[in-house]
Design an enzyme around this catalytic site. Sequence first.
Site, short mmCIF file in Angstrom:
data_model
loop_
_atom_site.label_atom_id
_atom_site.label_comp_id
_atom_site.label_asym_id
_atom_site.label_seq_id
_atom_site.Cartn_x
_atom_site.Cartn_y
_atom_site.Cartn_z
N ARG A 1 129.91 -25.28 -54.23
CA ARG A 1 131.29 -25.69 -54.54
C ARG A 1 131.67 -26.95 -53.76
NH1 ARG A 1 134.75 -20.05 -55.56
NH2 ARG A 1 133.37 -19.32 -57.22
N SER B 1 136.43 -18.52 -47.15
CA SER B 1 137.26 -17.34 -46.97
C SER B 1 136.97 -16.80 -45.58
CB SER B 1 136.87 -16.31 -48.05
OG SER B 1 137.71 -15.20 -48.00
N ARG C 1 124.51 -12.91 -56.03
CA ARG C 1 125.53 -11.98 -56.52
C ARG C 1 125.40 -11.79 -58.02
NH1 ARG C 1 130.80 -14.03 -52.96
NH2 ARG C 1 129.69 -13.90 -50.98
N GLU D 1 138.79 -21.78 -54.65
CA GLU D 1 138.31 -21.20 -53.40
C GLU D 1 136.96 -21.79 -53.00
OE1 GLU D 1 137.83 -16.95 -53.49
OE2 GLU D 1 136.67 -16.97 -51.64
N ARG E 1 130.40 -20.70 -60.46
CA ARG E 1 130.04 -19.30 -60.27
C ARG E 1 128.59 -19.07 -60.67
NH1 ARG E 1 133.63 -15.25 -59.48
NH2 ARG E 1 135.32 -16.64 -60.07
#
Length: 415
Positions: free
Chosen positions: A388, A351, A261, A348, A276
């Site tokens: 994560r 999801s 990403r 987070e 990130r």
Amino acid sequence: MIDLKALQNNFEAVSQKLKKKKIDAALLELLKEESLQLKEKRNLLEQLQADQNAKSKLFPIYKKEGKDIAELKSQLDQNKEKITAQQEVVRLLEEKLSEIALGVPNIPDDSVPEGSDEEDNIELKKVLDTPVFDFAPKEHWDLDSNQEWIDFERGVKLTKSRFSVLKNDAARLERALVNFMLDFNRSRGFDEVSVPFIANQDSLKGTGQLPKFEDDLFKIEGENLYLIPTAEVPVTNLFRDEILTADELPIKLTSYTACFRKEAGSAGRDTRGMIRQHQFGKVELVALAKPEESDQVFDDMLSCASDLLTALGLPHRLVMLCGGDLGFGAAKTVDIEVWLPGQNRYREISSVSNTRDFQARRAMIRYKDGKKNRLVHTLNGSSLAIGRTLIAVMENYQKRDGTIAIPEVLKKYMQ
RNA sequence: CGGGAGAUGGCAGAGCGGUUGAAUGCACUGGUCUUGAAAACCAGCGAGGGUCAUACCUCCGGGAGUUCGAAUCUCCCUCUCCCGGCCA
């Protein structure tokens, strides 16, 4: 893509629901008008075509009977011009319509709370108590300040910022996590697939990343191919343009892939550490289901991800996203946030979303329901993001002396 | 990257420029027969749009062209397969 017929027939209801996603009402109005326009223009075109077809069929008959065909030919010629012109009208309208329609997000479920951002999300439940330390827990980069586990500097050297290198036990832990998760998911009825990390435009369009979010993707130069931002893209698109049989549903799959990403909109956010990154590993859950069973499958996926964290001994909470925080293609999303003691907050890590028929309509994934073909519902959820999870293990399992314990369930994967 | 072949319905596989949305076989679905099954026989069986339902329109890898008319002819693109080179 949203259902244009529903928009035409139940404009008020649909636009009311889309308000939760802060959509410009004028845009919807335009969409409705254009789609009705298109219907009208297309009807006219089809009449012309029907006429042309009928007359064309007379041609060989006239010839056989020795009749004069000059008159017929001139009629056909004239009609042809009208058709060509009308085709252009329809084509332009279609282009305009699809441009608008592809940019309209999914309709949120009734259960989705109103709200504009993260603040308005609703906590559903907490699982496991947050750990109590008799010392001040560190953030993962402080825990590993000499970069024995995660080498940020060399990641940057190799590529650029937001890339990193895992070393030693961290590299092994990453591998252990992937294996553990895939095995766990298989035990919950998800079949494992291994898919390409590069996808074409049709695939990205099918799951909704294109055309609207091209800026978030790494594109391969001169190829019309993209690095996948999530396994959801290749795994869901496995079934693009297919008609499934009712008895093979639900299809439940799990897959490990790297994800890429650009994080274009997140400049300056989480620049430290491994929260990130431009590239990260993720084990994904994807399901295709009949509409009437998709809520059940959603719950299965959510509990699968939550139980995985529980098995790892990581405290977490489930959060129902509000309309404003909901992703483009999702009708409903529940995030799972893991406790990071170093940051003293939940972050987070997973999801789970039900897109209903939004992706299926774009990607044309259907199933035979008796005689009819119906759109399936597609669902996706991170089993867990590996990076994560690695951080969460580090921070939650840290000891006073700075060493890190290994969660019990991972031990057999670390031998 | 160089040379050759091809792309048609779930699969296999026909298809003269004019009722071809497409023969045939297999698969599938329903029926007859049977205690049941198999076999046999009969019927149905691509998709999208449109309609209350019909009509009707579109689609034979994608795009452009020739023609009154194209799955059938021409051009471009993409993909697949075989041969050679390179290489995990």
